[in-house]
Design an enzyme around this catalytic site. Sequence first.
Site, short mmCIF file in Angstrom:
data_model
loop_
_atom_site.label_atom_id
_atom_site.label_comp_id
_atom_site.label_asym_id
_atom_site.label_seq_id
_atom_site.Cartn_x
_atom_site.Cartn_y
_atom_site.Cartn_z
N HIS A 96 8.10 56.55 22.10
CA HIS A 96 8.83 56.27 20.87
C HIS A 96 9.52 54.92 20.91
O HIS A 96 9.55 54.20 19.93
CB HIS A 96 9.84 57.39 20.62
N CYS A 137 -15.02 44.65 16.12
CA CYS A 137 -13.61 45.00 16.06
C CYS A 137 -13.00 45.37 17.41
O CYS A 137 -11.95 45.98 17.47
CB CYS A 137 -13.34 46.10 15.04
#
Length: 759
Positions: free
Chosen positions: A373, A686
Site C-alpha cells: 500500500h 508493449c
Amino acid sequence: MTASSDLEHGWAGSRRLLRLLRDLMKAGGSSQERLDKVVDLIAQHIVAEVCSVYAMRSGETLELFATKGLKPAAVHKTKLQVNEGLVGLIAAQARPVALADAQSHANFAYRPETGEEIYHSLMGVPIMRGGRVLGVLVVQNRTQRSYGEEEVEALETVAMVLAELLSGDRLLEHAGSGQDDDNGPMPARLSGIALNQGLAIGVAVPHHRGIVISQVVSENPEADRERLDAAMGEMRSALDAMLARQDMAPEGEHREVLETYRMFADDRGWLRRMHDAVRGGLTAEASVQKVQNETRARMAAIKDPYLRARLADLDDLGNRLLHHLLGLDEKRRDDLPENMVLVAHDLGPAELLDYDQKRLRAVVLEQGAPTSHVAIVARALQIPMIGRCDGITTQIGDGENVIVDGETGQVLLRPSKSVRAGFKESIAHKERQQAAFRAVRDLPSVTRDGQEVTLLINAGLMIDLTHLEDAGAEGIGLYRTEVPFMIRDSFPGVETQADIYSRILDEAGSKPVAFRTLDVGGDKLLPYWRGGQEDNPAMGWRAVRIGLDRPALLRQQLRALLRAAAGRNLIVKFPMISEVAEFEAAKALLQREIDREKALGDRLPTDIKVGAMLEVPALALQLPQLLPRCDFLSLGSNDLMQFLFAADRGNPRLARRYDGLSPAMLTLVRDVARQCDAHGVPLTVCGEMAGQPLEALALLACGVRRLSMAPGFVGPVKTMVRSLDLNELTVNINRLLTLPDHSIREQLRSYALEQDIPI
Ligand code: PEP
Ligand code: MG
C-alpha cells in the site's frame, strides 16, 4: 504441581509482580545485579525452579545473562545460535513456546554446563523492542507442568519490563564478552528493489525517532485505560481529517487503500488485546507496544501478501497511537530537515502522508513490495522509494547523508563529497532532460523521414492515467486489469469492475484504452486467489489459461468491460495466447457476453476491437491463421523474451544473459511486423523494450510503428523518434540481423551516436 503461582492468579497477580519488578529496577546497583535479582523475583512469583534471561549478541548469538536455578558457572558461558535449541527457536520465531515435556521437543539442545537435564517443562517468551528480539526469558520446572495461556501472556508482559533493562541500561555493552563494533561512518552501499523511480540526495531520518517509552509498568491501570481510549479517539479523528485533506486526490486506489486502513482503527480484536495488556499491569504505551511486538512477530512468519499488508496496517496504526499517547504529533514537522530521506522498517500508507511532502525526498524500507500500500501511495505522490533494503535501519544513523537511486534500487550511505557532487549533477541533468521532454510533449511523434510512430502508455492504477496528458501519449496501449484486483481483499464483482473500467475510460476521454483481461498467476499473485503450488509458475496456470478453465471469471470481466464501454469504443486483448484455438475460445466467451447483453436489452459499445497478446513463441508460428481473426496484435516483449530464450524474467542471475537486441529476438519481431503489415493488422509492442530509446529504435527498424511504455519513457522515446531517419536504419538492420552475434546493441549504439540520435 501443588504450589500456585502469581501468574495463575491472573491480572492481579501479574500486576503485583510488575510492581515489584519496577521497584527493583529503580533501585541502585549494577545492571547485572539487578538482572540477577529480577530472575530471582520472577522464579519466586511464578513458582518455577528456574528463571533465566538470554540476551542477543551481535544479532545472532543468545548468551545466558542471568539465571536462578541453572548452574551459576554457565552465566556468560552458555551460548546458543538463533534457531538453536528451544531458546534459539523462540528468538528465531519471535513467538512464545510452552512445553510440558521440553526434552522430547526436536529443538531441545542439552547444554551440560547448565545442569538443566532435571527440568522437564519449559515456558519461554521473546524479549522484544521495536520489532527486534533483544533476548529470551525462560522459566523451567522439574515436573511436567502445563503452562496456561494466561501464564504465557503474563510472562510476555514481564518481558516488556525486561526489554527496558536490556535496551535502556546498555547492559550488553557493559557485561560479558565484547560486541562487534558497528561499521562506523564509512561510506557503504545497500541494494533493494525500486518501488518508485527517481533520484534523491538527502539526510536520513529514521521513522519513529520520537518514540521512547519511559514507563512500562502502570501506576494506575484505570487511568491508563482511559488514556488509551482517549488516544484512540484522537487518532480516529486525525485519520478522518487526513482523509478529508484537500491535497488528496478524491479518486484512485490510494484512497481505497486509506479507507480500508481507516476501518482498522475500529478493529475490536486489536483494541481488546491492548486493553488486556493494560489490565495485566502495563502502561497504555507499553500495551500498544506489546501488541505491536506480537503483530510484528506474526508478520515475519506470514508470506501471504494480503495478510501481511493488513498486519502492516495494524503496526502502522500502533505507531500512530503511540504518537498520540506521547503527544509527539506537533513536534514531528518542525524539526525535520528540508531534504529528508525517510528510513523505516516498514511504513503504512497513512504514515507516509504524515510527513511534510515538501521535505520528503525519498523513502527507503527494509520491507515493502511493488504492490504494498505504501508503494501505491508513493507512486501517487511521486516520491522515489526503495524497498527490501536489508540493513537500512541499522546501518544508517539519524542525520547522515544518503543518496537514493530509484532507478537501480541502490542506496548510498554516507557518500563522499565527490560522489554527492556526481549525483547532484545527475539530478540536474535529469531535470534538464525532463524540461526538454516536456518541450516535445505536444510535438508530433514523426521521424525525420516522415514516418508516424504511435506512442502509448502502460497503466494499471487510476493514478497512471494522470500521466496520459503530461506524457504526451496518444492513448493506453496496455491497461493491466490485474492491478486493481491485486490491491483488493476479494474478487471485485461485475459492478465494481465496471465502475473501475468506466472511470478509466472517463479519465482517458477520447484517447483509446486497450484493456488486457486478467493476467494473474506466474509472478502476479492475487492475495485471495490460491492457484496451488507450481514448479514452474511462469509457464504454469496463468493468464488466459485460468480464464478459459474458469470461464465464469473471464465472462464476468468481459461483462464488466462491455457495460463500462456502453456507447463508446471497447478494446480488449487476451494475455498469453499460445495457439489460435485459445484465442477463438476467448473470443467465443466475449461473443456470449455480447449476446447476453443484447438479450437483456443493454446498450453495447459502439465498436469492439479484439486482439491477442503475442508472448508465447508458438503463436508466432500461427500468424497466418491468427491474423485474419484478430483486429490487432500486441507483442509482450517481457514474456516473449523469457519464453524465446527459456530464461526466467524474474531471475537476477539471468537478467543480462540474453539481450532483447539479439538477432534472434529482433528477427522474430521483424517477421511478426511484416506479417501484420501484410494482413493490415496493427501491431503494438508493449513490454519494457518499447520504453528504452535504443530498443525502441531497433523495434522501429524492424517495422514496428506502435509502442506502449511506462509514462516516464514517452519523452525520451519521442525525442529519439524525432531525430531518426528510418529509411537508412531499416537497410542497416537487415544486414545486422544476419550476424551470428550475441547482440547488436553496440552496433546500434554507434549508429545512434554517429547520427546524433539521443538514446
Ligand atoms: C509483457 O509480457 O511484455 C507484458 C507487457 O506483460 P506483463 O509485463 O504484464 O507480463
Ligand atoms: Mg506478459
